[in-house]
Structures are given as structure tokens and as C-alpha cells.
Design an enzyme around this catalytic site. Structure first.
Site, PDB file in Angstrom:
ATOM      1  N   CYS A   4      -1.528   2.950  -5.982  1.00  0.00           N
ATOM      2  CA  CYS A   4      -1.549   1.592  -5.409  1.00  0.00           C
ATOM      3  C   CYS A   4      -1.546   0.592  -6.564  1.00  0.00           C
ATOM      4  O   CYS A   4      -2.429   0.624  -7.432  1.00  0.00           O
ATOM      5  CB  CYS A   4      -2.776   1.395  -4.530  1.00  0.00           C
ATOM      6  SG  CYS A   4      -3.024  -0.337  -4.069  1.00  0.00           S
ATOM      7  N   CYS A   7      -4.788  -1.504  -6.800  1.00  0.00           N
ATOM      8  CA  CYS A   7      -5.915  -0.675  -7.278  1.00  0.00           C
ATOM      9  C   CYS A   7      -5.796  -0.473  -8.785  1.00  0.00           C
ATOM     10  O   CYS A   7      -6.813  -0.499  -9.500  1.00  0.00           O
ATOM     11  CB  CYS A   7      -5.961   0.669  -6.560  1.00  0.00           C
ATOM     12  SG  CYS A   7      -6.645   0.608  -4.885  1.00  0.00           S
ATOM     13  N   HIS A  46      -9.846  -0.418  -1.581  1.00  0.00           N
ATOM     14  CA  HIS A  46      -8.526  -0.394  -0.962  1.00  0.00           C
ATOM     15  C   HIS A  46      -8.612  -0.522   0.559  1.00  0.00           C
ATOM     16  O   HIS A  46      -9.231   0.295   1.229  1.00  0.00           O
ATOM     17  CB  HIS A  46      -7.803   0.910  -1.329  1.00  0.00           C
ATOM     18  CG  HIS A  46      -6.394   0.961  -0.823  1.00  0.00           C
ATOM     19  ND1 HIS A  46      -5.322   0.535  -1.578  1.00  0.00           N
ATOM     20  CD2 HIS A  46      -5.885   1.333   0.370  1.00  0.00           C
ATOM     21  CE1 HIS A  46      -4.217   0.672  -0.868  1.00  0.00           C
ATOM     22  NE2 HIS A  46      -4.525   1.158   0.320  1.00  0.00           N
ATOM     23  N   GLY A  92       6.297  -9.443   5.951  1.00  0.00           N
ATOM     24  CA  GLY A  92       6.694  -9.723   4.571  1.00  0.00           C
ATOM     25  C   GLY A  92       5.778  -9.128   3.519  1.00  0.00           C
ATOM     26  O   GLY A  92       5.828  -9.531   2.352  1.00  0.00           O
ATOM     27  N   THR A  94       4.721  -6.699   0.745  1.00  0.00           N
ATOM     28  CA  THR A  94       5.436  -5.804  -0.176  1.00  0.00           C
ATOM     29  C   THR A  94       4.499  -4.904  -0.970  1.00  0.00           C
ATOM     30  O   THR A  94       4.958  -3.941  -1.580  1.00  0.00           O
ATOM     31  CB  THR A  94       6.322  -6.600  -1.155  1.00  0.00           C
ATOM     32  OG1 THR A  94       5.497  -7.461  -1.948  1.00  0.00           O
ATOM     33  CG2 THR A  94       7.369  -7.424  -0.417  1.00  0.00           C
ATOM     34  N   HIS A  99      -4.094  -8.392   0.573  1.00  0.00           N
ATOM     35  CA  HIS A  99      -4.245  -9.465  -0.413  1.00  0.00           C
ATOM     36  C   HIS A  99      -3.993 -10.803   0.258  1.00  0.00           C
ATOM     37  O   HIS A  99      -3.252 -10.915   1.227  1.00  0.00           O
ATOM     38  CB  HIS A  99      -3.288  -9.273  -1.598  1.00  0.00           C
ATOM     39  CG  HIS A  99      -1.865  -9.061  -1.206  1.00  0.00           C
ATOM     40  ND1 HIS A  99      -1.387  -7.846  -0.777  1.00  0.00           N
ATOM     41  CD2 HIS A  99      -0.804  -9.908  -1.165  1.00  0.00           C
ATOM     42  CE1 HIS A  99      -0.100  -7.956  -0.492  1.00  0.00           C
ATOM     43  NE2 HIS A  99       0.278  -9.201  -0.705  1.00  0.00           N
ATOM     44  N   HIS A 101      -2.836 -14.666  -0.608  1.00  0.00           N
ATOM     45  CA  HIS A 101      -2.224 -15.601  -1.555  1.00  0.00           C
ATOM     46  C   HIS A 101      -3.011 -16.915  -1.477  1.00  0.00           C
ATOM     47  O   HIS A 101      -3.221 -17.452  -0.383  1.00  0.00           O
ATOM     48  CB  HIS A 101      -0.773 -15.884  -1.178  1.00  0.00           C
ATOM     49  CG  HIS A 101       0.123 -14.679  -1.174  1.00  0.00           C
ATOM     50  ND1 HIS A 101       0.963 -14.383  -2.217  1.00  0.00           N
ATOM     51  CD2 HIS A 101       0.301 -13.691  -0.267  1.00  0.00           C
ATOM     52  CE1 HIS A 101       1.638 -13.272  -1.940  1.00  0.00           C
ATOM     53  NE2 HIS A 101       1.254 -12.831  -0.758  1.00  0.00           N
TER      54      HIS A 101
HETATM   55  P1  5GP Z   1       3.321  -9.780  -0.615  1.00  0.00           P
HETATM   56  O1  5GP Z   1       4.812 -10.002  -0.683  1.00  0.00           O
HETATM   57  O2  5GP Z   1       2.991  -8.315  -0.423  1.00  0.00           O
HETATM   58  O3  5GP Z   1       2.608 -10.666   0.367  1.00  0.00           O
HETATM   59  O4  5GP Z   1       2.753 -10.238  -2.019  1.00  0.00           O
HETATM   60  C1  5GP Z   1       2.777  -9.439  -3.144  1.00  0.00           C
HETATM   61  C2  5GP Z   1       2.665 -10.373  -4.313  1.00  0.00           C
HETATM   62  O5  5GP Z   1       2.301  -9.622  -5.457  1.00  0.00           O
HETATM   63  C3  5GP Z   1       3.969 -11.098  -4.645  1.00  0.00           C
HETATM   64  O6  5GP Z   1       3.750 -12.510  -4.582  1.00  0.00           O
HETATM   65  C4  5GP Z   1       4.307 -10.620  -6.047  1.00  0.00           C
HETATM   66  O7  5GP Z   1       4.854 -11.647  -6.862  1.00  0.00           O
HETATM   67  C5  5GP Z   1       2.967 -10.145  -6.577  1.00  0.00           C
HETATM   68  N1  5GP Z   1       3.061  -9.063  -7.541  1.00  0.00           N
HETATM   69  C6  5GP Z   1       3.791  -7.919  -7.419  1.00  0.00           C
HETATM   70  N2  5GP Z   1       3.617  -7.125  -8.490  1.00  0.00           N
HETATM   71  C7  5GP Z   1       2.742  -7.784  -9.314  1.00  0.00           C
HETATM   72  C8  5GP Z   1       2.183  -7.460 -10.594  1.00  0.00           C
HETATM   73  O8  5GP Z   1       2.425  -6.412 -11.186  1.00  0.00           O
HETATM   74  N3  5GP Z   1       1.346  -8.385 -11.132  1.00  0.00           N
HETATM   75  C9  5GP Z   1       1.042  -9.564 -10.506  1.00  0.00           C
HETATM   76  N4  5GP Z   1       0.210 -10.392 -11.139  1.00  0.00           N
HETATM   77  N5  5GP Z   1       1.552  -9.885  -9.303  1.00  0.00           N
HETATM   78  C10 5GP Z   1       2.397  -9.012  -8.708  1.00  0.00           C
HETATM   79 ZN    ZN Z   2      -5.166  -0.333  -3.442  1.00  0.00          ZN
END
Ligand code: 5GP
Ligand code: ZN
Length: 113
Positions: A4, A7, A46, A92, A94, A99, A101
Site C-alpha cells: 500500500c 502505508c 490501513h 475517483g 486511485t 485519505h 484531500h
Molecule cells: P485519489 O485520486 O485516490 O483521491 O488521491 C490520491 C492522491 O495521492 C492524488 O492527489 C495523488 O497526486 C497523490 N499521490 C499519489 N502518489 C503519491 C506519492 O507518492 N506521494 C504524494 N505525496 N502524493 C501522491
Molecule cells: Zn495502507
């Protein structure tokens, strides 16, 4: 959880720019910011997504929101901010570790685009 991404960030195996940490919560700057201030706030433990929140783990989500209020004070976000959770494929999401934002320092508009 093995394999993960978030994690691994909590464990320090992948570097991140920390903005907040306590016993239950870790927050770091998003690698691809969508606002002048864009942090990702996560429970250290997690949980896969918001669809997995239950009475067994909801105290961790409360801790995330307590942390968000502290970060907002620390970062002087008195003009406001937005908290976004993307859940599941059509939501959305990924990264499969829940998490939130935390977006700020621009007029974010409503409804979101
Ligand atoms: P999701 O699209 O799942 O809501 O948000 C995942 C977020 O994680 C995205 O905004 C992406 O830019 C961020 N993200 C993905 N990989 C990394 C990483 O390795 N480091 C950091 N700091 N952010 C990441
Ligand atoms: Zn995790």
C-alpha cells in the site's frame, strides 16, 4: 498493509513532505497539487476506503478531522478550505488507503468541476 503506497509513506519507506503527525494521523503534501495548499490526511492504520468505515474504526476518522482542524490553524487557513474524499472507482479513488484531500488558498468554487 503490504504493497500500500500510503502505508509505505507512513512507514517512511517512500519520502513525503510532512505537514502534521500524531499517534493516529499522518498528513503530507500531495505530489500533484490541485490548489496552492493541497495536503493528504490519512489514518496511519490501513482502511481501504470510506466504504469500509464502521464502529470499529470510526474513531480514526474522527482523529483525521481533529487533525484537519489543527492543520488549518497551523497553516493559517482562516479564509477556508475544502475536505474531499474520493471513494472507489467511480468516486475517483486511485490509492486504496482512505485519505482526505485538504485543499486551500484559492477560491475553490461550487459545485466542483
Ligand atoms: P485519489 O485520486 O485516490 O483521491 O488521491 C490520491 C492522491 O495521492 C492524488 O492527489 C495523488 O497526486 C497523490 N499521490 C499519489 N502518489 C503519491 C506519492 O507518492 N506521494 C504524494 N505525496 N502524493 C501522491
Ligand atoms: Zn495502507
Amino acid at each position: 498493509m503490504k504493497d500500500c503506497l500510503f502505508c509505505k509513506i507512513v512507514a517512511g519507506e517512500i519520502p513525503s513532505t510532512k505537514v502534521y503527525e500524531d499517534e493516529k494521523v499522518y498528513a503530507f503534501l500531495d505530489i500533484d497539487p490541485k490548489a496552492p495548499f493541497h495536503a493528504i490526511v490519512i489514518p496511519k492504520e490501513h482502511i481501504t476506503s470510506a466504504a469500509e468505515i464502521s464502529s470499529d474504526n470510526s474513531s480514526l476518522i474522527a482523529a483525521v478531522f481533529e487533525a484537519i482542524a489543527k492543520i488549518a490553524k497551523n497553516e493559517n487557513l482562516e479564509k477556508g478550505f475544502r475536505v474531499v474524499n474520493n471513494c472507489g472507482e467511480e468516486g475517483g479513488q486511485t490509492v486504496g488507503h482512505i485519505h482526505f484531500h485538504l485543499l486551500a488558498r484559492r477560491n475553490l468554487g461550487w459545485p466542483p468541476g
